[in-house]
Design a protein around this motif. Sequence first.
Motif, short mmCIF file in Angstrom:
data_model
loop_
_atom_site.label_atom_id
_atom_site.label_comp_id
_atom_site.label_asym_id
_atom_site.label_seq_id
_atom_site.Cartn_x
_atom_site.Cartn_y
_atom_site.Cartn_z
N ASP A 189 -8.58 3.19 10.67
CA ASP A 189 -8.19 4.24 9.75
C ASP A 189 -7.30 5.22 10.50
O ASP A 189 -7.12 5.12 11.72
CB ASP A 189 -9.39 4.96 9.13
CG ASP A 189 -10.31 5.58 10.17
OD1 ASP A 189 -9.82 6.26 11.09
OD2 ASP A 189 -11.54 5.37 10.08
N PHE A 190 -6.71 6.16 9.79
CA PHE A 190 -5.72 7.05 10.39
C PHE A 190 -6.31 7.86 11.53
O PHE A 190 -5.64 8.10 12.54
CB PHE A 190 -5.18 7.98 9.30
CG PHE A 190 -4.04 8.85 9.75
CD1 PHE A 190 -2.75 8.34 9.83
CD2 PHE A 190 -4.24 10.18 10.08
CE1 PHE A 190 -1.70 9.13 10.25
CE2 PHE A 190 -3.20 10.99 10.49
CZ PHE A 190 -1.92 10.46 10.57
N ASP B 176 -4.41 2.68 1.65
CA ASP B 176 -5.59 1.81 1.66
C ASP B 176 -5.31 0.65 2.62
O ASP B 176 -4.57 -0.29 2.29
CB ASP B 176 -5.86 1.28 0.24
CG ASP B 176 -7.02 0.30 0.21
OD1 ASP B 176 -7.74 0.18 1.22
OD2 ASP B 176 -7.20 -0.36 -0.84
N ARG B 177 -5.87 0.71 3.80
CA ARG B 177 -5.55 -0.29 4.82
C ARG B 177 -6.12 -1.66 4.48
O ARG B 177 -5.67 -2.66 5.05
CB ARG B 177 -6.04 0.19 6.19
CG ARG B 177 -5.39 1.52 6.55
CD ARG B 177 -5.53 1.93 7.99
NE ARG B 177 -4.73 3.15 8.20
CZ ARG B 177 -4.20 3.51 9.36
NH1 ARG B 177 -4.38 2.77 10.43
NH2 ARG B 177 -3.48 4.61 9.45
N ALA B 178 -7.06 -1.72 3.56
CA ALA B 178 -7.56 -3.02 3.12
C ALA B 178 -6.49 -3.78 2.35
O ALA B 178 -6.58 -5.01 2.19
CB ALA B 178 -8.80 -2.84 2.25
N VAL C 222 3.09 6.64 -0.88
CA VAL C 222 1.80 6.95 -0.28
C VAL C 222 1.99 7.05 1.23
O VAL C 222 2.35 6.06 1.87
CB VAL C 222 0.75 5.86 -0.61
CG1 VAL C 222 -0.59 6.21 0.00
CG2 VAL C 222 0.63 5.66 -2.11
N PRO C 223 1.79 8.22 1.84
CA PRO C 223 1.98 8.35 3.29
C PRO C 223 0.93 7.56 4.05
O PRO C 223 -0.11 7.17 3.51
CB PRO C 223 1.84 9.86 3.52
CG PRO C 223 1.02 10.36 2.38
CD PRO C 223 1.37 9.49 1.21
N ALA D 116 0.81 -1.22 0.00
CA ALA D 116 0.00 0.00 0.00
C ALA D 116 0.84 1.27 0.00
O ALA D 116 0.30 2.37 -0.06
CB ALA D 116 -0.93 0.01 1.22
N ARG D 117 2.17 1.12 0.04
CA ARG D 117 3.03 2.28 0.23
C ARG D 117 3.46 2.97 -1.06
O ARG D 117 3.93 4.11 -1.04
CB ARG D 117 4.29 1.88 1.02
CG ARG D 117 3.99 1.52 2.47
CD ARG D 117 5.26 1.18 3.22
NE ARG D 117 6.22 2.26 3.15
CZ ARG D 117 7.38 2.17 2.51
NH1 ARG D 117 7.71 1.06 1.88
NH2 ARG D 117 8.21 3.19 2.50
#
Length: 411
Positions: A307-308, A260-262, A254-255, A245-246
């Motif tokens: 999520d963040f 996308d935590r999925a 991607v910070p 996801a990075r």
Amino acid sequence: MSDVEGAISQAYRDEWARLVAGLTRRFGNLDLAEEAAAEAFATAVTRWPVDGLPPNPGAWLTTTATRKGIDRLRRESQRDSKHEEARMVFGHAPTESICAIDDDRLRLLFTCCHPALAMENRVALTLRMIGGLTVPEIAHAFLVPENTMGQRITRAKAKIKAARIPYRMPSKADLPDRVAGVLAVLFLIFNEGYLATSPESSPVRADLTAEAIRLTRLIRQLIPESGEVAGLLAFMLLTEARRTARISEHGELVPLDEQDRAAWEPELIAEGHQLVRERLIAAAAGEAPGRYQILAAIGAVHTSARDFRETDWSQILALYDQLANADPSPIIALNRAIAVAEIDGPAVALTTVDRLEKALNGYHAFHATRADLLRRLGRNQDARAAYDTALDLAGNTAETAHLARRRDRLR
């Protein structure tokens, strides 16, 4: 099925046998040919939907597969030469087969991390000879100039020769005195794979992160009672879980707040959380956690949030306070300031960051962090200047793309 998917499927049917046969003739190794061909098709699956079909798909696959094969051969060749260099530096005594360490590479790591050398020197030397990292990459990890690191490695080699330190495989009794150096080496190898420093390499080097995890697993089997070994393994797993996801499909970093935590790997997260829970139980019984255990706990907090916005920043800040006591380095202070910004605001965090300028002025992440805080405060002109400095110092292509985008969005 889309046109691109159909083209890839057709190319696979038409080109696979020809591609493997050609690569086998070139490299003389069927296994290598099949691996390079598979990597080329995997790259096509990623690139063609974004870039469009190449004019000649067969030629594109051949070129890509050939490059993959050459890269693999170069890595293997470098690994062998580094192993041989280690044997030459430590002397020509015959290697002893020991039961404690069966893996050749891990055995060399423990051999080179000799306690007669200062910790920084043994780590730097081992990274160069066994880890395969370049002098610029090692210098970046230690935040020192390249010539300083080159001199440090040269002096370490000279001391080994002058003191006649033998190339001797460590016994099981030697492992506790050497494990700290080995863990430091693996930590830095993993970090180089997590975010490569050279613009000439891939932004994320999965080969390095995978090898660091593999070797750390082996050390855990050798020293299962070590909390720091378990902590380092947990930290690596929880960090590796976020790898896919990075980097965006356009090759941009991607910070954490935009990931996308999925897409995170749940199996790695579950294993990392289990290791952290085991260490928490040990801490409750009176065992003080070390640096890697605290880093793993921070990773566990991040990967526990859905999520963040749900991140428990108070807990992360408390862990960074604990980490600063165990490892009072300016980089830890910089990371702690990021947590401060989420709790007390960017102005308070910026005050802390500015105090680190003397120690971290040559470190791109210092200027990138400062730029982000200035951006959040609406000081766009100052933020742009800080982004420019970070871009001058950063080498990772995905990171420079991210920093440039952030800078260019400023008004």
